[in-house]
Design a protein around this motif. Structure first.
Motif, short mmCIF file in Angstrom:
data_model
loop_
_atom_site.label_atom_id
_atom_site.label_comp_id
_atom_site.label_asym_id
_atom_site.label_seq_id
_atom_site.Cartn_x
_atom_site.Cartn_y
_atom_site.Cartn_z
N GLU A 137 0.93 -0.93 -0.11
CA GLU A 137 -0.06 -0.18 0.59
C GLU A 137 0.96 1.30 0.17
O GLU A 137 0.93 1.81 -0.51
N MET A 138 2.46 1.26 0.46
CA MET A 138 3.03 2.41 0.97
C MET A 138 3.48 2.68 -0.47
O MET A 138 3.27 3.99 -0.89
N SER A 139 3.99 1.60 -0.50
CA SER A 139 4.55 1.43 -2.26
C SER A 139 3.47 2.56 -3.55
O SER A 139 4.32 2.44 -4.53
N ILE A 140 2.66 1.45 -3.41
CA ILE A 140 1.48 1.80 -4.27
C ILE A 140 1.66 3.64 -3.95
O ILE A 140 1.60 3.79 -5.18
N ALA A 141 0.97 4.17 -2.72
CA ALA A 141 0.66 5.58 -2.66
C ALA A 141 2.05 6.31 -3.59
O ALA A 141 2.27 7.24 -4.11
N ARG A 142 3.45 6.16 -2.97
CA ARG A 142 4.55 6.52 -3.79
C ARG A 142 5.03 6.78 -5.27
O ARG A 142 5.30 7.31 -5.36
N THR A 143 3.93 5.51 -5.92
CA THR A 143 4.39 5.49 -7.43
C THR A 143 4.18 6.46 -8.44
O THR A 143 4.59 7.09 -9.22
N LYS A 144 2.99 7.33 -8.13
CA LYS A 144 1.76 8.78 -8.13
C LYS A 144 1.79 7.77 -9.59
O LYS A 144 1.69 8.88 -10.46
N GLY A 145 0.87 6.60 -10.37
CA GLY A 145 0.97 6.78 -11.36
C GLY A 145 1.97 6.29 -12.53
O GLY A 145 1.47 6.14 -13.40
N ALA A 146 3.05 6.06 -11.93
CA ALA A 146 4.07 5.51 -12.85
C ALA A 146 3.98 3.84 -12.71
O ALA A 146 3.37 3.38 -12.08
N PRO A 147 4.19 3.11 -14.07
CA PRO A 147 4.42 1.76 -14.01
C PRO A 147 4.98 1.10 -13.28
O PRO A 147 6.28 1.53 -12.25
N VAL A 148 4.71 -0.25 -12.76
CA VAL A 148 5.23 -0.87 -11.52
C VAL A 148 5.27 -2.40 -12.30
O VAL A 148 4.64 -2.71 -13.07
N GLU A 149 6.66 -2.90 -11.55
CA GLU A 149 7.22 -3.87 -11.24
C GLU A 149 6.39 -4.47 -10.43
O GLU A 149 7.48 -4.52 -9.55
N LEU A 150 6.06 -5.86 -10.26
CA LEU A 150 5.47 -6.30 -9.38
C LEU A 150 6.05 -8.01 -9.62
O LEU A 150 6.02 -8.44 -10.11
N TYR A 151 6.72 -8.27 -7.84
CA TYR A 151 7.27 -9.63 -7.69
C TYR A 151 7.06 -10.68 -6.36
O TYR A 151 6.52 -9.19 -5.31
N LEU A 152 5.60 -11.32 -6.19
CA LEU A 152 4.90 -11.74 -4.70
C LEU A 152 5.12 -12.54 -5.55
O LEU A 152 5.14 -13.64 -6.36
N ARG A 153 4.55 -13.78 -3.95
CA ARG A 153 4.52 -14.48 -4.19
C ARG A 153 3.32 -15.15 -3.33
O ARG A 153 1.94 -14.49 -3.29
N ALA A 154 3.15 -15.82 -4.20
CA ALA A 154 1.14 -15.97 -4.75
C ALA A 154 0.27 -16.39 -3.34
O ALA A 154 -0.61 -15.73 -3.78
N GLU A 155 0.83 -16.07 -2.05
CA GLU A 155 -0.10 -16.37 -1.01
C GLU A 155 -0.74 -14.77 -0.53
O GLU A 155 -1.80 -14.38 -0.52
N PHE A 156 0.51 -13.58 -1.57
CA PHE A 156 -0.77 -12.07 -1.10
C PHE A 156 -1.81 -11.95 -2.08
O PHE A 156 -2.21 -11.67 -1.91
N LEU A 157 -1.76 -13.38 -3.45
CA LEU A 157 -3.88 -13.08 -3.97
C LEU A 157 -4.36 -13.81 -3.09
O LEU A 157 -5.52 -13.04 -3.62
#
Length: 566
Positions: free
Chosen positions: A127-147
């Motif tokens: 949530e913090m990182s998304i707020a700081r990206t301010k509409g810029a393209p995002v590269e997302l690396y995550l474990r499936a548990e977060f889904l």
């Protein structure tokens, strides 16, 4: 009347006849003066920081980010480290979307589950990182548990149109599940559409179980929704319902890696129908059709069974190729495929049965393709020293190859024998040409592989060969470059990777002093032994001098361009 003397103390005027005052007063006045001067200097320095444009700060801080952005962030590395310096830096870093556009919520270690507190902390970081990206393209690396967590999935769904790269790691099956049951991570009814997705990587840490069909359907939808998908990495049993997942969207694919059993016909289908491919890794090719997986899609089955799929064809853009086959040999592949732009090739045998090496078909493939090979890697191939020597003597290989890697622990025969080492050895004082005179009085033949800089030998070495190997390495080192002829220029051998051999220990000091970078591996160790600061500095200088170094990662099946040895 009083004035400040050069010594810093207050003196009275001489006409008053008083030569000094109380000694404490001058110290207090001087201290106050010094404090005022220091405060003024701080204000001046602060003004310098304030006048520096934000664009310059952005360039400086972005250069501080690590080269590998897919590693889990820590407080002692940027961007978190930069926020702890001062409040001014904190405000600048927080306002730069590029510093937070790579969100890593994963680890590549094989653990079956992560704690609820870690999932909660990861959701807050997301949530913090998304707020700081301010509409810029995002590269997302995550474990499936977060889904499977509603809070995290909702956050991902809100930015799905901004995701340019997605990596999902499906963990080991928790012990509470039965052996034949695989947990589902995508929520039912939840749907992710990523029209701006350019790269997707899916890793399954469970080696003997495929991911759940519901998760597969969600991945297929994500791939279909992309308008510009250029990279697809599918590692370890990530099958699609109607064939490999990447078949859902192949119009712009440039990088593709699949580690699941696929028939040879699918390999031909991919090459014939994806003209944009530049890097291809197929790590479990099934050569015999009767052992190949059966797909449900009738259209795909009819295409793969058509006779036209086995006709000779040319792919004009492929530069990197990695093939790993489970049975049979790749003779059929080399007979039908022509790759004129091929520069890097890896051929891996992943079968226990005794298989013959298709030497004649491979040589015909090199002749027909007329490609300039820069790197050749043969893993567990039943190849003899005579066959390897024939390949290295081929002009399109021997004249251009700069990296050679041979690994074979299956065959008792020594692949690197005295004949190959003699051909690779540069005679002292002769530079690139042999000093001995040919019997017919003609010009002596040039040395083998003049551009060779990087050698990896993971093969059994006989004790009698060790001395020949050391002589060959010294003859091609930087210390022996003085006698290189201008008509036949060559490069110096820079890096050697091999298993540690006790018989080699007395020569290690001489090899390092000759300018060679040694990466030695202990028995049953995946990572090389640590090297000293001087060797590390030499390694970094060598890799930075080569520019973009194409390296094949056997674990992930990716071709990576790295400047630093990790």
């Amino acid at each position: 009347m009083t004035e400040l003397s050069p010594s810093g103390s207050f003196d009275c005027a001489p006409e008053l006849g008083i030569w000094g005052i109380h000694p404490i007063l001058p110290n207090r006045a001087a201290s106050k003066y010094v404090k005022e001067q220091r405060s003024r200097q701080r204000r001046i320095r602060a003004s310098y920081w304030e006048y520096l444009p934000l664009e310059i700060w952005a360039e400086i801080f972005i250069k501080c980010l690590p080269l590998r952005r897919d590693r889990r962030p820590v407080r002692k590395s940027p961007p978190f480290l930069l926020t702890q310096i001062c409040r001014a830096w904190y405000r600048i870093v927080v306002e730069l979307p590029q510093m937070w556009s790579t969100i890593v919520l994963t680890t590549y270690t094989s653990i079956s589950s992560i704690s609820d507190s870690a999932l909660h902390s990861g959701a807050r970081f997301l949530e913090m990182s998304i707020a700081r990206t301010k509409g810029a393209p995002v590269e997302l690396y995550l474990r499936a548990e977060f889904l499977s967590r509603t809070a995290s999935f909702d956050q991902i769904q809100r930015i799905s149109t901004r995701i340019s790269h997605l990596t999902i790691i499906f963990p080991l099956t928790p012990s509470v599940y039965n052996e034949d049951v695989r947990p589902t991570y995508f929520p039912r009814g939840g749907c992710l559409s990523m029209p701006n997705l350019r790269g997707i990587e899916v890793y399954n840490q469970e080696k003997h179980k495929a991911i759940a069909s519901q998760d597969t359907s969600q991945l297929e939808h994500i791939i279909k929704s992309s308008y510009s998908l250029g990279c697809g990495i599918f590692c370890n049993r990530v099958p699609g319902i109607n064939g490999p997942l990447i078949l859902q969207n192949t119009s712009n694919i440039e990088i593709l890696s699949i580690e699941e059993p696929i028939p040879l016909s699918v390999c031909f289908f991919l090459l014939q129908n994806i003209p944009t491919l530049q890097e291809l890794s197929l790590l479990k090719i099934v050569m015999h059709p009767e052992h190949a997986p059966v797909y449900e899609d009738q259209l795909l089955k009819s295409v793969l069974s058509a006779l036209g799929i086995y006709q000779p064809f040319v792919h004009s853009r492929l530069q990197c190729l990695a093939l790993a086959y489970c049975e049979g040999n790749p003779s059929s592949f080399f007979k039908l495929v022509t790759l004129p732009q091929l520069h890097y090739i890896v051929i891996d045998l992943r079968a226990d049965e005794k298989i013959s090496w298709p030497q004649s078909d491979f040589m015909a493939f090199l002749q027909r393709s007329d490609c300039k090979l820069h790197s050749l890697t043969l893993i567990d191939q039943p190849i003899s020293s005579f066959q390897l020597l024939e390949i290295l003597r081929f002009p399109n290989v021997g004249d251009t190859i700069d990296s050679l890697s041979i690994q074979n622990y299956r065959d008792v025969e020594c692949i690197f024998d005295e004949s190959i080492l003699e051909q690779l050895t540069v005679e002292a004082g002769s530079g690139h040409e042999r000093s001995q005179v040919c019997k017919d009085g003609g010009t002596p033949p040039p040395i083998l592989c003049p551009s060779l800089e990087d050698v990896a030998l993971f093969v059994p070495l006989e004790n009698a060969v060790i001395c020949k190997l050391v002589n060959m390495l010294k003859s091609r080192s930087l210390a022996q470059m003085g006698g290189v002829s201008r008509t036949h220029p060559r490069k110096a051998l820079r890096r050697i990777q091999m298993d540690f051999n006790p018989d080699l220990k007395p020569y290690l000091g001489d090899l390092r002093r000759a300018g060679l970078i040694l990466r030695l591996y202990e028995q049953n160790q995946y990572d090389p032994s640590p090297i000293g600061m001087r060797q590390l500095a030499m390694l970094r200088k060598y890799l930075s001098g080569r520019g973009k170094c194409i390296v094949f990662e056997h674990v992930t099946g990716k071709w990576d361009g790295l400047l630093l040895d990790e």
